[in-house]
Design an enzyme around this catalytic site. Sequence first.
Site, short mmCIF file in Angstrom:
data_model
loop_
_atom_site.label_atom_id
_atom_site.label_comp_id
_atom_site.label_asym_id
_atom_site.label_seq_id
_atom_site.Cartn_x
_atom_site.Cartn_y
_atom_site.Cartn_z
N CYS A 2 63.72 60.82 67.69
CA CYS A 2 64.45 61.98 67.89
C CYS A 2 65.78 61.97 66.88
O CYS A 2 66.45 61.00 66.68
CB CYS A 2 65.07 62.24 69.30
SG CYS A 2 63.75 62.35 70.55
N ARG A 27 62.69 61.39 60.41
CA ARG A 27 62.64 60.29 61.52
C ARG A 27 61.17 60.52 62.03
O ARG A 27 60.98 59.78 63.14
CB ARG A 27 63.68 60.50 62.38
CG ARG A 27 64.92 59.87 61.85
CD ARG A 27 66.25 60.54 62.52
NE ARG A 27 66.42 59.57 64.02
CZ ARG A 27 67.07 58.71 64.03
NH1 ARG A 27 67.53 58.04 62.89
NH2 ARG A 27 66.96 57.93 64.88
N TRP A 73 60.72 64.11 69.22
CA TRP A 73 59.60 63.38 69.30
C TRP A 73 59.44 63.14 70.67
O TRP A 73 59.68 62.13 71.23
CB TRP A 73 59.81 62.00 68.43
CG TRP A 73 58.55 61.27 68.02
CD1 TRP A 73 57.71 61.31 67.12
CD2 TRP A 73 57.86 60.12 68.70
NE1 TRP A 73 56.71 60.58 66.80
CE2 TRP A 73 56.90 59.72 68.22
CE3 TRP A 73 58.34 59.48 70.11
CZ2 TRP A 73 56.05 58.71 68.55
CZ3 TRP A 73 57.50 58.41 70.58
CH2 TRP A 73 56.11 58.09 69.79
N ASN A 99 68.31 61.31 72.52
CA ASN A 99 67.35 60.38 72.03
C ASN A 99 67.26 59.28 72.83
O ASN A 99 68.39 58.63 73.30
CB ASN A 99 67.76 60.10 70.44
CG ASN A 99 66.85 59.16 69.85
OD1 ASN A 99 65.98 58.93 70.30
ND2 ASN A 99 67.63 58.49 68.82
N GLY A 100 66.13 58.67 73.42
CA GLY A 100 65.96 57.88 74.41
C GLY A 100 65.07 58.08 75.44
O GLY A 100 64.46 59.16 75.35
N GLU A 485 49.12 44.90 55.13
CA GLU A 485 49.88 45.86 54.72
C GLU A 485 49.31 46.87 54.05
O GLU A 485 49.41 48.16 54.39
CB GLU A 485 51.06 45.39 54.02
CG GLU A 485 52.09 46.47 53.44
CD GLU A 485 53.15 46.88 54.53
OE1 GLU A 485 52.60 46.97 55.57
OE2 GLU A 485 53.42 48.12 54.10
N LYS A 489 49.13 51.04 55.52
CA LYS A 489 49.77 51.95 54.67
C LYS A 489 48.33 53.33 54.50
O LYS A 489 48.91 54.38 54.81
CB LYS A 489 50.11 51.82 53.14
CG LYS A 489 51.24 50.99 52.90
CD LYS A 489 52.48 51.53 53.11
CE LYS A 489 52.95 51.58 54.54
NZ LYS A 489 53.77 50.67 54.96
N GLU A 492 48.30 54.93 58.09
CA GLU A 492 49.29 55.68 58.45
C GLU A 492 49.33 57.08 57.96
O GLU A 492 49.64 58.10 58.29
CB GLU A 492 50.64 54.85 57.87
CG GLU A 492 51.18 53.76 58.73
CD GLU A 492 52.59 53.37 58.34
OE1 GLU A 492 52.75 53.09 57.08
OE2 GLU A 492 53.48 53.43 59.21
N HIS A 508 32.96 36.43 60.37
CA HIS A 508 32.81 36.18 61.89
C HIS A 508 32.74 37.44 62.77
O HIS A 508 33.04 37.52 63.56
CB HIS A 508 33.92 35.30 62.19
CG HIS A 508 34.08 34.01 61.49
ND1 HIS A 508 33.34 33.08 62.08
CD2 HIS A 508 34.74 33.52 60.49
CE1 HIS A 508 33.30 32.11 61.39
NE2 HIS A 508 34.28 32.33 60.45
N LYS A 607 60.10 57.34 61.81
CA LYS A 607 60.60 56.33 61.13
C LYS A 607 61.37 55.28 61.89
O LYS A 607 61.21 54.06 61.47
CB LYS A 607 61.58 57.21 60.00
CG LYS A 607 62.19 56.04 59.03
CD LYS A 607 60.97 55.77 57.97
CE LYS A 607 61.50 54.69 56.98
NZ LYS A 607 60.39 53.97 56.34
#
Length: 612
Positions: A2, A27, A73, A99-100, A485, A489, A492, A508, A607
């Site tokens: 948020c 964000r 969010w 926010n929270g 990584e 990427k 996402e 394996h 973010k």
Amino acid sequence: MCGIVGYIGPKQAFPILMKGLYRLEYRGYDSAGIAIVDSDLKLYKTKGKVSDLEKFVQGKDISGTIGIAHTRWATHGEPNDINAHPHYSQSKNLALIHNGIIENYALLKEEMIGRGHQFNSDTDTEVLIHLIEDIQINENVSLEEAVRMALNQVIGAYAILIISRDNPDLLIAARKGSPMVIGIGDDEFFIASDASPIVEFTKEVVYLEEEEIACIRRGEKLKLKTIHNKDKTPFIQSLELNLEALEKGGYEHFMLKEIYEQPQSIMDSMRGRLNAEKGIVKLGGISDYENKLTNAKRIIIIACGTSWHAGLVGEYLFEDLARIPVEVEYASEFRYRHPIINEDDIVIAISQSGETADTLAAIELAKSKGATILGICNVVGSSIARVTHAGSYTHAGPEIGVASTKAFTAQVTLLTLMALDIAHRKGTIEMSRYRQLLNELESIPDKVRETLKVDDQIKELARIYTYARNFLYLGRGYNFPVALEGALKLKEISYIHAEGYPAAEMKHGPIALIDREMPVVVIATNKGTYDKVVSNIQEVKARNGKIIAIVTKGDTAVKKLADYVVEIPETEELFVPLLATVPLQLLSYHIAVMRDCNVDMPRNLAKSVTVE
Ligand code: AGP
């Protein structure tokens, strides 16, 4: 997550608030809203983007010089118009953005329903503003006091802004666990979740501390107190951020801009810290803890996501160079699994945003056990930077794209400097080798610049592979975190399933996935376990998998086997992650663009992840 913006002053609030919301879009969010007071308290909100809100308010009354605005969010309740913020109190006299998460909201809601309150949304936020008004009326106290009393009943995290129809000269802000910055202008205040909406108006800011309430009155000085009623003196700081850093500067996306900024951002991470000619590494921010670090029996690295991948590279670096055992922990697991933490442990917390809730909680846990906590953060003044004992900023500049790129390479650069410094102090590295590595590290920004020249080739590659629904990324040693990584990427931003694996682990299990449809990206640079990786490539080829290999310039063996090779400059094995990551960032970027995905704001992602 948020985003919060607030304004009080002589100007019209609406354009300032909207601009702020656009700046906070990065964000991550799914609905947006705004509330403004003049003779009335006007509140507009809608599911969707900030641009949808802008369309929605067209022709409506948006005048007023005090207001609050929010991007949500979703946590409690689906993303829709009703759950969007701001929320009204029962009488519609107050409006709140948040926010929270209010963890005990269900209990509070039940109690208030018993007292006749009616709720419209499924959110925890609406409960908080009802509670504040309930206290204000029943206890007959000022709004400021009601906020303070309510926050003492609340369990959870919050950054909140409140305005009131009855008092168009007062804006109240408070925070616990979620960030909040107050910009101080000429007879005006700008409030936001981070400095990005503020920087074009003022450079003077106050970061609210945990459990602080700000009473922001028109024409008066900023007043702070804690939720325990203790007066505090505002600590005014000057922002280093500049406006250009928050804009795309001619690039199509922030992510591409940030990928291209890496020669500079890596250099900035080393600036004033590395002097190869004199053989000096100096990390001023942690100099008081140098001896502790050098004598550490164990280092624990805590982080999430991409920062965790940087931590893995750190593990290889510290163990290789400084011979200190390292454990790399997902902050979210560490905090809940009753870990063994000793007073002589050094905990390194890595975070781009410096606001990640799990990392913050893991820090608090380690701190309570007496460990020394060092931070590696990008955002100056962030919560993690403030709760750690000491730390070093990565100085990568603002990272707006949700997919982290330049922050990762800056984190790895800083870990490299730390490991080299400790190794030198401990004597676990020969002087000649140390000097050789410093010289090579100094050349890395130029080598990253050279690596970026593969961009057109990668674009071609991306065109070929946009069809793929799955990708496998393989690497060994220092290149294993690079593989992880690269896969993260791609997932996402292109929504293609991708897995990173240590190359030898493939047999394996994941080898079962390989067929002629499966692209396998292998980081096969010429040092370390190169020959073994060549064998792993052969195993993939034997099953008709398609190999995209990242190789060192001049490679011949892998070239014979791979379907596509991307060359990167030669460097020391321990610096390869700083180069090999770049083509993988570009690959995910181009695939996402070709698949028409929202590269800078991928679906469902935020973010800074300020909830656990
Ligand atoms: C990276 O591309 C991600 N968006 C995400 O994994 C991120 O690295 C993670 O949420 C940790 O964030 P932090 O570095 O701000 O703590």
